[in-house]
Design a protein around this motif. Sequence first.
Motif, PDB file in Angstrom:
ATOM      1  N   ARG A 224       0.994  -1.436  -0.177  1.00  0.00           N
ATOM      2  CA  ARG A 224       0.210   0.181  -0.016  1.00  0.00           C
ATOM      3  C   ARG A 224       1.053   1.330  -0.033  1.00  0.00           C
ATOM      4  N   LYS A 225       2.054   1.141   0.649  1.00  0.00           N
ATOM      5  CA  LYS A 225       2.859   2.313   0.870  1.00  0.00           C
ATOM      6  C   LYS A 225       3.305   2.646  -0.383  1.00  0.00           C
ATOM      7  N   TYR A 226       3.950   1.693  -1.318  1.00  0.00           N
ATOM      8  CA  TYR A 226       4.658   1.818  -2.348  1.00  0.00           C
ATOM      9  C   TYR A 226       3.516   2.190  -3.477  1.00  0.00           C
ATOM     10  N   ALA A 227       2.340   1.687  -3.339  1.00  0.00           N
ATOM     11  CA  ALA A 227       1.196   1.717  -4.466  1.00  0.00           C
ATOM     12  C   ALA A 227       0.977   3.427  -4.192  1.00  0.00           C
ATOM     13  N   LYS A 228       0.589   3.893  -3.021  1.00  0.00           N
ATOM     14  CA  LYS A 228       0.276   5.161  -2.857  1.00  0.00           C
ATOM     15  C   LYS A 228       1.289   6.158  -3.423  1.00  0.00           C
ATOM     16  N   GLN A 229       2.535   5.845  -3.057  1.00  0.00           N
ATOM     17  CA  GLN A 229       3.775   6.839  -3.683  1.00  0.00           C
ATOM     18  C   GLN A 229       3.897   6.737  -5.045  1.00  0.00           C
ATOM     19  N   LEU A 230       3.838   5.532  -5.852  1.00  0.00           N
ATOM     20  CA  LEU A 230       3.875   5.512  -6.981  1.00  0.00           C
ATOM     21  C   LEU A 230       2.741   6.093  -7.934  1.00  0.00           C
ATOM     22  N   LEU A 231       1.763   5.807  -7.441  1.00  0.00           N
ATOM     23  CA  LEU A 231       0.282   6.566  -8.036  1.00  0.00           C
ATOM     24  C   LEU A 231       0.639   7.957  -8.074  1.00  0.00           C
ATOM     25  N   LEU A 232       0.861   8.659  -6.784  1.00  0.00           N
ATOM     26  CA  LEU A 232       1.225   9.986  -6.884  1.00  0.00           C
ATOM     27  C   LEU A 232       2.268  10.611  -7.795  1.00  0.00           C
ATOM     28  N   MET A 233       3.289   9.655  -7.784  1.00  0.00           N
ATOM     29  CA  MET A 233       4.430  10.015  -8.959  1.00  0.00           C
ATOM     30  C   MET A 233       3.741  10.014 -10.179  1.00  0.00           C
ATOM     31  N   ALA A 234       2.828   8.859 -10.465  1.00  0.00           N
ATOM     32  CA  ALA A 234       2.574   8.700 -11.976  1.00  0.00           C
ATOM     33  C   ALA A 234       1.576   9.835 -12.395  1.00  0.00           C
ATOM     34  N   VAL A 235       0.966  10.481 -11.198  1.00  0.00           N
ATOM     35  CA  VAL A 235      -0.012  11.549 -11.725  1.00  0.00           C
ATOM     36  C   VAL A 235       0.893  12.903 -12.130  1.00  0.00           C
ATOM     37  N   ASN A 236       1.975  13.063 -11.648  1.00  0.00           N
ATOM     38  CA  ASN A 236       2.931  14.095 -12.087  1.00  0.00           C
ATOM     39  C   ASN A 236       3.691  14.136 -13.037  1.00  0.00           C
ATOM     40  N   ALA A 237       4.273  12.810 -13.373  1.00  0.00           N
ATOM     41  CA  ALA A 237       5.208  12.308 -14.143  1.00  0.00           C
ATOM     42  C   ALA A 237       4.656  12.557 -15.638  1.00  0.00           C
ATOM     43  N   GLU A 238       5.673  12.955 -16.655  1.00  0.00           N
ATOM     44  CA  GLU A 238       5.409  12.952 -17.891  1.00  0.00           C
ATOM     45  C   GLU A 238       5.272  11.732 -18.567  1.00  0.00           C
ATOM     46  N   THR A 239       5.891  10.512 -18.149  1.00  0.00           N
ATOM     47  CA  THR A 239       5.840   9.247 -18.732  1.00  0.00           C
ATOM     48  C   THR A 239       6.185   8.231 -17.309  1.00  0.00           C
ATOM     49  N   GLU A 240       5.768   7.021 -17.741  1.00  0.00           N
ATOM     50  CA  GLU A 240       5.773   6.029 -16.841  1.00  0.00           C
ATOM     51  C   GLU A 240       7.269   5.926 -16.400  1.00  0.00           C
TER      52      GLU A 240
ATOM     53  N   LYS B 236      -5.875   6.799 -18.075  1.00  0.00           N
ATOM     54  CA  LYS B 236      -5.327   7.705 -19.028  1.00  0.00           C
ATOM     55  C   LYS B 236      -4.372   8.811 -18.707  1.00  0.00           C
ATOM     56  N   TYR B 237      -4.654   9.157 -17.353  1.00  0.00           N
ATOM     57  CA  TYR B 237      -4.002  10.194 -16.775  1.00  0.00           C
ATOM     58  C   TYR B 237      -2.481  10.020 -16.268  1.00  0.00           C
ATOM     59  N   LEU B 238      -2.390   8.737 -15.972  1.00  0.00           N
ATOM     60  CA  LEU B 238      -1.164   8.391 -15.190  1.00  0.00           C
ATOM     61  C   LEU B 238       0.036   8.357 -16.151  1.00  0.00           C
ATOM     62  N   GLY B 239       1.152   8.850 -15.682  1.00  0.00           N
ATOM     63  CA  GLY B 239       2.298   9.134 -16.637  1.00  0.00           C
ATOM     64  C   GLY B 239       2.019  10.026 -17.680  1.00  0.00           C
ATOM     65  N   ALA B 240       1.222  10.689 -17.676  1.00  0.00           N
ATOM     66  CA  ALA B 240       0.816  11.725 -18.746  1.00  0.00           C
ATOM     67  C   ALA B 240       0.853  13.176 -18.533  1.00  0.00           C
ATOM     68  N   GLY B 241       1.554  13.444 -17.275  1.00  0.00           N
ATOM     69  CA  GLY B 241       1.538  14.763 -17.051  1.00  0.00           C
ATOM     70  C   GLY B 241       0.578  15.883 -16.489  1.00  0.00           C
ATOM     71  N   ALA B 242      -0.442  14.944 -15.998  1.00  0.00           N
ATOM     72  CA  ALA B 242      -1.440  15.562 -15.474  1.00  0.00           C
ATOM     73  C   ALA B 242      -1.520  16.715 -14.192  1.00  0.00           C
ATOM     74  N   GLY B 243       0.008  16.256 -13.353  1.00  0.00           N
ATOM     75  CA  GLY B 243       0.301  16.905 -12.146  1.00  0.00           C
ATOM     76  C   GLY B 243       0.089  18.339 -12.290  1.00  0.00           C
ATOM     77  N   ILE B 244       0.780  19.155 -13.096  1.00  0.00           N
ATOM     78  CA  ILE B 244       0.707  20.482 -13.287  1.00  0.00           C
ATOM     79  C   ILE B 244      -0.563  21.312 -13.573  1.00  0.00           C
ATOM     80  N   ASP B 245      -1.656  20.431 -14.175  1.00  0.00           N
ATOM     81  CA  ASP B 245      -2.960  20.884 -14.246  1.00  0.00           C
ATOM     82  C   ASP B 245      -3.552  20.771 -12.777  1.00  0.00           C
ATOM     83  N   LEU B 246      -3.639  19.702 -12.180  1.00  0.00           N
ATOM     84  CA  LEU B 246      -4.004  19.326 -10.949  1.00  0.00           C
ATOM     85  C   LEU B 246      -3.613  20.473  -9.844  1.00  0.00           C
ATOM     86  N   MET B 247      -2.094  20.798  -9.931  1.00  0.00           N
ATOM     87  CA  MET B 247      -1.637  21.900  -9.148  1.00  0.00           C
ATOM     88  C   MET B 247      -2.417  23.347  -9.284  1.00  0.00           C
TER      89      MET B 247
END
Length: 439
Positions: free
Chosen positions: A259-275, A318-329
């Motif tokens: 769970r700890k790793y999944a949470k961190q990875l999901l948040l990273m994927a939301v912000n990252a441009e690629t996987e 579709k938003y994971l690893g697609a650079g959505a983080g900057i819009d969410l911010m």
Amino acid sequence: MLLQNANDLLFGKSTAFHLWSFLSGQSLFQTGLILWGNVISYQLTDVLRRLVSLDLVDQVKGFYNRSGATQSSGRVSRIWPARHLASEFERLSSFSPVVIRDKRTELVILRDENGKPVEYEDTDDTIAMRDVLRDYNQLLAQTFIDIPELDEGLIPLGGGQNLVIERHVHNHGVHRVFNRSDWKKGGRFYGGWWQSCPKAWRKRVFMDDLPTIEDDFSGLHIVMLYGWEGIDYWDAAEPSEDPYRIPVPSFLQSADQCRKYAKQLLLMAVNAETEKDAFAAFRKKRADEGDETGKRLKDVQLKVLLDALKAKHEPIAKYLGAGAGIDLMNQDSRITEDIIKHFIEAGRPILGIHDSYIVSLGDDQRLRAVVQEAFESVTGIHHIKLKREGIGYQEIMDTLKEDETEGQAKLSEAMHQASIHRTPGYQRRREDFYSYNPF
């Protein structure tokens, strides 16, 4: 204006200036010299020349040699205090005045794709944002924000590093930063020392000598992404749903670790441009936290975790690893702005940490109501979940009505926190603040 601990900022040791900036009078905007998150203009070079002419500051001039089309060499200019000036700052080292941010300091910063500040023409929106920031910084300036348990005003960060919470222009005022030359990218509030404060220390923050509580959004960006798809996540999910709980793969040891790793990875994927960017960011984070297992996970293993998360959150995969983080911010910054505006109008201090907010324990009910209103106004989503650190006044009153024994226990805990030992250093900082505060 008095700069607290100015010897630390400019005069405590030799200070390097960007090549040519001090000597030639070239625009410091062009050279890229930035101090406290703000571009410094010609006025600083005039001040420095005057200090040198008065023998208050010593200098070694820099130089720049271009020896060929592809090779060049040089040395930046350096300045340091003359002996008599250094002794004067030493004499004043125990003086802790309030620092007021100059109203001409730029508070709304627009950066390009390379992270460099760019000039822009003011609009009604930028003027309004700047006005809010000035009012907010004044509210912060008239609020004593500190940690009673700290005698020296330093929070240990490990590795010999410390976070300074003494009042400075650069760690007590707040500004906003927008990215990619686009007012719809980024926009978060930055600048307060509390944003860099480890969570274990944030819960010990006092404001105006009173304990605080912190409310933190649960799964903020995940909920927002579902909102983009027209889904109210917490309304649609099962009551006990955990957005980060996935099947445990064979290479991990437990459900909690997964769970700890999944949470961190999901948040990273939301912000990252690629996987791949998400995987690299995950490993760096685990390495920074001294996690030998996490930092050694390979892309193929992290891909297993990410695919499981995508399956769990299929509507937003579709938003994971697609650079959505900057819009969410940008969206969460508008929520924060609405919340801050309410507290400014009420004359009540609040500290923002992007997706969580700290207020005095007596403002707990106000915070819950304002967060709900702001979140719904910006996102159109009604259901939110907040996690609380600390005990608020209204929480105590409500608990007393439902269960007197539990309510008394919470009251006792809150009273204990309020009466915590104040170190001599904290008491000195508090006395200095109220003695010199001009508001």
